[in-house]
Design a protein around this motif. Structure first.
Motif, mmCIF file in Angstrom:
data_model
loop_
_atom_site.group_PDB
_atom_site.id
_atom_site.type_symbol
_atom_site.label_atom_id
_atom_site.label_comp_id
_atom_site.label_asym_id
_atom_site.label_seq_id
_atom_site.Cartn_x
_atom_site.Cartn_y
_atom_site.Cartn_z
ATOM 1 N N LYS A 33 -7.542 7.563 -0.478
ATOM 2 C CA LYS A 33 -6.440 6.726 -0.034
ATOM 3 C C LYS A 33 -5.202 7.102 -0.833
ATOM 4 C CE LYS A 33 -9.567 2.938 0.930
ATOM 5 N NZ LYS A 33 -9.973 1.594 0.552
ATOM 6 N N THR A 34 -4.103 7.249 -0.161
ATOM 7 C CA THR A 34 -2.877 7.631 -0.846
ATOM 8 C C THR A 34 -2.080 6.394 -1.226
ATOM 9 O OG1 THR A 34 -1.718 7.839 1.246
ATOM 10 C CG2 THR A 34 -2.734 9.833 0.365
ATOM 11 N N ILE A 63 0.009 -11.482 -8.499
ATOM 12 C CA ILE A 63 0.112 -10.051 -8.214
ATOM 13 C C ILE A 63 -1.219 -9.575 -7.644
ATOM 14 C CG2 ILE A 63 0.546 -7.780 -9.207
ATOM 15 C CD1 ILE A 63 2.059 -9.250 -11.473
ATOM 16 N N LEU A 64 -1.165 -8.885 -6.499
ATOM 17 C CA LEU A 64 -2.388 -8.381 -5.873
ATOM 18 C C LEU A 64 -2.908 -7.172 -6.645
ATOM 19 C CD1 LEU A 64 -1.408 -8.579 -2.111
ATOM 20 C CD2 LEU A 64 -2.972 -10.064 -3.336
ATOM 21 N N PRO A 65 -4.232 -7.029 -6.781
ATOM 22 C CA PRO A 65 -4.786 -5.882 -7.511
ATOM 23 C C PRO A 65 -4.634 -4.584 -6.729
ATOM 24 C CG PRO A 65 -6.545 -7.233 -6.624
ATOM 25 C CD PRO A 65 -5.268 -7.963 -6.358
ATOM 26 N N SER A 66 -4.665 -3.478 -7.458
ATOM 27 C CA SER A 66 -4.440 -2.174 -6.833
ATOM 28 C C SER A 66 -5.590 -1.760 -5.919
ATOM 29 C CB SER A 66 -4.224 -1.107 -7.902
ATOM 30 O OG SER A 66 -5.353 -1.019 -8.736
ATOM 31 N N ARG A 67 -6.784 -2.311 -6.115
ATOM 32 C CA ARG A 67 -7.898 -1.958 -5.225
ATOM 33 C C ARG A 67 -7.681 -2.516 -3.826
ATOM 34 N NH1 ARG A 67 -11.048 -6.604 -5.061
ATOM 35 N NH2 ARG A 67 -10.743 -7.923 -6.882
ATOM 36 N N ILE A 68 -6.850 -3.526 -3.703
ATOM 37 C CA ILE A 68 -6.529 -4.085 -2.390
ATOM 38 C C ILE A 68 -5.304 -3.393 -1.796
ATOM 39 C CG2 ILE A 68 -5.741 -6.183 -1.201
ATOM 40 C CD1 ILE A 68 -7.495 -7.760 -3.145
ATOM 41 N N THR A 69 -4.300 -3.138 -2.622
ATOM 42 C CA THR A 69 -3.049 -2.571 -2.124
ATOM 43 C C THR A 69 -3.030 -1.047 -2.112
ATOM 44 O OG1 THR A 69 -2.091 -2.688 -4.338
ATOM 45 C CG2 THR A 69 -1.723 -4.567 -2.872
ATOM 46 N N ASN A 70 -4.017 -0.397 -2.730
ATOM 47 C CA ASN A 70 -4.123 1.069 -2.812
ATOM 48 C C ASN A 70 -2.953 1.707 -3.552
ATOM 49 O OD1 ASN A 70 -6.519 1.033 -1.333
ATOM 50 N ND2 ASN A 70 -5.387 1.054 0.584
ATOM 51 N N VAL A 71 -2.396 1.010 -4.504
ATOM 52 C CA VAL A 71 -1.290 1.528 -5.303
ATOM 53 C C VAL A 71 -1.873 2.244 -6.519
ATOM 54 C CG1 VAL A 71 0.763 0.864 -6.621
ATOM 55 C CG2 VAL A 71 0.203 -0.333 -4.531
ATOM 56 N N SER A 72 -1.253 3.355 -6.924
ATOM 57 C CA SER A 72 -1.735 4.100 -8.088
ATOM 58 C C SER A 72 -1.518 3.287 -9.363
ATOM 59 C CB SER A 72 -1.005 5.437 -8.193
ATOM 60 O OG SER A 72 0.371 5.215 -8.434
#
Length: 92
Positions: A33-34, A63-72
């Protein structure tokens, strides 16, 4: 007398029910996922960009976690810092 099956007598080669379930099987189709904030033409993370920051917050303001938002990881740190700055300045 009929033969009784004991709990310890299992046939060789038989699988348990857990091994048959698909959720316990390895995923065949893995794709990377990018990060939506690292791509070309992505908006810059800034505490003044409220519209962008609200996309990465829940309805309760968390703040939403990165595993949900796919943010680095790097962009997630920038996001969290920007959200905290905007909260401190009462922009959010």
């Amino acid at each position: 007398m009929p033969s009784k099956k004991r709990a310890g007598n299992k046939k060789k080669g038989s699988q348990s029910n857990f091994a048959k379930l698909s959720i316990f099987q390895p995923n065949k189709y893995k794709f990377k996922k990018t990060c939506p904030l690292s791509a070309k033409g992505a908006p810059e993370v800034d505490y003044k960009n409220i519209r962008l920051l609200k996309k990465y917050m829940s309805e309760n303001g968390k703040i939403l976690p990165s595993r949900i938002t796919n943010v680095s990881q790097k962009k997630q740190r920038e996001l969290s810092l920007s959200i905290k700055r905007a909260r401190n300045l009462a922009l959010i």
